[in-house]
Design a protein around this motif. Structure first.
Motif, PDB file in Angstrom:
ATOM      1  N   THR A 176       0.821  -1.206   0.000  1.00 11.14           N
ATOM      2  CA  THR A 176       0.000   0.000   0.000  1.00 11.14           C
ATOM      3  C   THR A 176       0.862   1.266   0.000  1.00 11.14           C
ATOM      4  OG1 THR A 176      -0.182  -0.313   2.401  1.00 11.14           O
ATOM      5  CG2 THR A 176      -2.044  -1.001   1.076  1.00 11.14           C
ATOM      6  N   LYS A 177       1.992   1.232   0.702  1.00  9.64           N
ATOM      7  CA  LYS A 177       2.882   2.403   0.744  1.00  9.64           C
ATOM      8  C   LYS A 177       3.556   2.614  -0.609  1.00  9.64           C
ATOM      9  CE  LYS A 177       6.232   4.596   3.798  1.00  9.64           C
ATOM     10  NZ  LYS A 177       6.996   4.460   5.063  1.00  9.64           N
ATOM     11  N   VAL A 178       3.990   1.512  -1.237  1.00 11.10           N
ATOM     12  CA  VAL A 178       4.616   1.605  -2.559  1.00 11.10           C
ATOM     13  C   VAL A 178       3.609   2.148  -3.576  1.00 11.10           C
ATOM     14  CG1 VAL A 178       5.601   0.280  -4.476  1.00 11.10           C
ATOM     15  CG2 VAL A 178       6.301  -0.208  -2.128  1.00 11.10           C
ATOM     16  N   GLU A 179       2.388   1.603  -3.527  1.00 13.36           N
ATOM     17  CA  GLU A 179       1.360   2.056  -4.475  1.00 13.36           C
ATOM     18  C   GLU A 179       1.010   3.522  -4.260  1.00 13.36           C
ATOM     19  OE1 GLU A 179      -1.839  -0.681  -4.000  1.00 13.36           O
ATOM     20  OE2 GLU A 179      -0.958  -2.163  -5.359  1.00 13.36           O
ATOM     21  N   ALA A 180       1.014   3.963  -3.013  1.00 10.03           N
ATOM     22  CA  ALA A 180       0.718   5.376  -2.719  1.00 10.03           C
ATOM     23  C   ALA A 180       1.798   6.275  -3.313  1.00 10.03           C
ATOM     24  CB  ALA A 180       0.615   5.587  -1.211  1.00 10.03           C
ATOM     25  N   SER A 181       3.064   5.864  -3.226  1.00 10.46           N
ATOM     26  CA  SER A 181       4.158   6.652  -3.800  1.00 10.46           C
ATOM     27  C   SER A 181       4.048   6.694  -5.320  1.00 10.46           C
ATOM     28  CB  SER A 181       5.508   6.055  -3.389  1.00 10.46           C
ATOM     29  OG  SER A 181       5.692   6.146  -1.998  1.00 10.46           O
ATOM     30  N   ARG A 182       3.719   5.561  -5.918  1.00 10.56           N
ATOM     31  CA  ARG A 182       3.571   5.517  -7.377  1.00 10.56           C
ATOM     32  C   ARG A 182       2.418   6.412  -7.834  1.00 10.56           C
ATOM     33  NH1 ARG A 182       4.503  -1.012  -8.524  1.00 10.56           N
ATOM     34  NH2 ARG A 182       6.706  -1.039  -7.872  1.00 10.56           N
ATOM     35  N   ALA A 183       1.326   6.363  -7.099  1.00 10.23           N
ATOM     36  CA  ALA A 183       0.167   7.194  -7.450  1.00 10.23           C
ATOM     37  C   ALA A 183       0.516   8.682  -7.345  1.00 10.23           C
ATOM     38  CB  ALA A 183      -1.015   6.859  -6.547  1.00 10.23           C
ATOM     39  N   GLU A 184       1.298   9.034  -6.316  1.00  9.67           N
ATOM     40  CA  GLU A 184       1.689  10.443  -6.140  1.00  9.67           C
ATOM     41  C   GLU A 184       2.578  10.901  -7.291  1.00  9.67           C
ATOM     42  OE1 GLU A 184       3.671  13.379  -2.747  1.00  9.67           O
ATOM     43  OE2 GLU A 184       3.208  11.285  -2.268  1.00  9.67           O
ATOM     44  N   ILE A 185       3.480  10.028  -7.734  1.00  8.37           N
ATOM     45  CA  ILE A 185       4.347  10.367  -8.869  1.00  8.37           C
ATOM     46  C   ILE A 185       3.512  10.589 -10.128  1.00  8.37           C
ATOM     47  CG2 ILE A 185       6.047   9.383 -10.475  1.00  8.37           C
ATOM     48  CD1 ILE A 185       7.459   8.176  -8.030  1.00  8.37           C
ATOM     49  N   MET A 186       2.562   9.686 -10.391  1.00 14.80           N
ATOM     50  CA  MET A 186       1.745   9.811 -11.595  1.00 14.80           C
ATOM     51  C   MET A 186       0.888  11.072 -11.553  1.00 14.80           C
ATOM     52  SD  MET A 186       3.035   7.375 -13.126  1.00 14.80           S
ATOM     53  CE  MET A 186       2.188   7.763 -14.659  1.00 14.80           C
ATOM     54  N   GLN A 187       0.425  11.442 -10.352  1.00 18.03           N
ATOM     55  CA  GLN A 187      -0.360  12.672 -10.216  1.00 18.03           C
ATOM     56  C   GLN A 187       0.503  13.898 -10.534  1.00 18.03           C
ATOM     57  OE1 GLN A 187      -3.570  13.048  -9.842  1.00 18.03           O
ATOM     58  NE2 GLN A 187      -3.420  15.264  -9.818  1.00 18.03           N
ATOM     59  N   MET A 188       1.743  13.859 -10.099  1.00 19.65           N
ATOM     60  CA  MET A 188       2.660  14.965 -10.387  1.00 19.65           C
ATOM     61  C   MET A 188       2.941  15.048 -11.888  1.00 19.65           C
ATOM     62  SD  MET A 188       5.293  14.541  -7.155  1.00 19.65           S
ATOM     63  CE  MET A 188       6.258  16.003  -7.522  1.00 19.65           C
ATOM     64  N   ILE A 189       3.048  13.885 -12.533  1.00 19.78           N
ATOM     65  CA  ILE A 189       3.286  13.856 -13.979  1.00 19.78           C
ATOM     66  C   ILE A 189       2.091  14.452 -14.728  1.00 19.78           C
ATOM     67  CG2 ILE A 189       3.537  12.318 -15.974  1.00 19.78           C
ATOM     68  CD1 ILE A 189       5.237  10.485 -14.170  1.00 19.78           C
ATOM     69  N   ARG A 190       0.889  14.112 -14.276  1.00 17.91           N
ATOM     70  CA  ARG A 190      -0.314  14.667 -14.905  1.00 17.91           C
ATOM     71  C   ARG A 190      -0.337  16.189 -14.793  1.00 17.91           C
ATOM     72  NH1 ARG A 190      -5.820  11.499 -13.763  1.00 17.91           N
ATOM     73  NH2 ARG A 190      -6.387  12.987 -15.361  1.00 17.91           N
TER      74      ARG A 190
END
Length: 339
Positions: free
Chosen positions: A306-320
């Motif tokens: 869950t922590k890894v997925e949260a970091s990945r989601a935050e990165i993708m949001q920043m990319i958007r």
């Protein structure tokens, strides 16, 4: 409570009285009380509430009157809330001792949340836990009733049984940091269960998942989707911001993203990722810097899914956000080129 007798002389049991009280106070108030009960109490009350019949208005009035009589006798002084006691005891004896005392008083900080999992089938819990690190599996299982924990463990591969049981047996005291991770995992588990119950299907999300794994001409498919419905096609494209889409980016784009997005996010997000994706991303860095990144990733302790997925989601949001500002040319799929 002492048993009551109705106007007709019929005995009204404690279970009857509890069921009638819950039925009388409305769904929201009843739900607040039910959350505090254990599984067997909820089951017994639910069965009684479903079957109760032939209750007169006089019976209800008698039960409510008895309840308020008991309340007046017992409620001369209201008990302190957990928040109040926690603040007071923190100052008096320190946070660590205060937490132990409060857990004894209130039955543990996670008791109410863990009780929500008692209704979850073992198969669903096993499916969720197999995504988590072994230590987190052991920790969550240690808080479950023994019967339920045993049912979950029996669904794991046999070669894992001794390891997870040893980890549970080795648990002594759980630090506050680990408790925070456990709370986060518990909420993720409850959300996961909610998604599995019923036959809900998110069509847009499913198409995005298919598109991210589609080996054909994605640009052509997206054009066809836009001809059907431009809004739906855009919704699918929004959902396609999958972490794996980083593999389709040029070295220049990856180098820009690695420079703009904090290192600590990358280190967690790249934990356990596919070797091919990791190699693609590292290839965008100078060799020395890529080596430093790899050492940081390997040296970081195991992270929960869950922590890894949260970091990945935050990165993708920043990319958007970068794409929306025109700062980066991020490709969700390979487009046809001319030249």
């Amino acid at each position: 409570m002492n048993q009551l007798r109705s106007e007709a002389g019929r005995t009204i049991t404690d279970l009857d009285r509890a069921a009638i009280l819950l039925l009388s106070m409305g769904e929201e108030n009843a739900a607040g009380i039910i959350k505090k009960l254990n599984r067997h109490e909820v089951q017994a009350l639910s069965e009684r509430m479903a079957k109760i019949a032939n209750v007169t208005q006089d019976d209800v009035a008698l039960i409510l009157q008895d309840f308020f009589d008991c309340y007046r006798n017992e409620s001369g002084v209201s008990g302190a809330s957990r928040v109040y006691l926690e603040r007071a005891l923190d100052r008096a004896v320190g946070r660590k001792l205060a937490r132990g005392m409060l857990d004894d008083i209130y039955g543990g900080a996670l008791a109410d949340d863990i009780r929500r999992l008692e209704w979850v089938p073992a198969e669903l819990l096993a499916r969720f836990l197999e995504q988590e690190h072994m230590q987190m599996q052991a920790l969550l299982l240690a808080f479950l009733p023994a019967e339920q924990a045993s049912a979950v463990i029996s669904l794991f591969p046999k070669q894992k049984h001794d390891d997870i049981l040893y980890r549970i047996a080795s648990l002594r005291e759980v630090s506050e940091h680990v408790m925070d991770d456990l709370r986060h995992t518990l909420e993720a588990c409850i959300a996961f269960v909610g998604e599995q119950v019923g036959a809900r299907v998110n069509g847009v999300e499913k198409v995005a998942e298919i598109m991210n794994r589609y080996s054909g001409n994605k640009a052509e498919i997206m054009d066809l989707l836009k001809q059907h419905n431009a809004v739906t096609a855009e919704a699918v494209q929004d959902k396609m911001y999958d972490f794996g889409s980083l593999a389709r980016q040029s070295e220049d784009v990856l180098a820009y993203l690695l420079n703009e997005i904090p290192d600590e996010l990358w280190v967690v997000a790249l934990k356990g990722c596919e070797p091919e994706l990791l190699n693609n991303i590292m290839a965008a860095l100078p060799k020395r810097l890529a080596q430093v990144y790899r050492q940081q990733i390997e040296g970081t302790k195991a992270q929960t899914v869950t922590k890894v997925e949260a970091s990945r989601a935050e990165i993708m949001q920043m990319i958007r956000q970068m794409m929306a500002k025109g700062e980066v040319d991020y490709r969700l799929y390979e487009e046809a080129t001319l030249g």
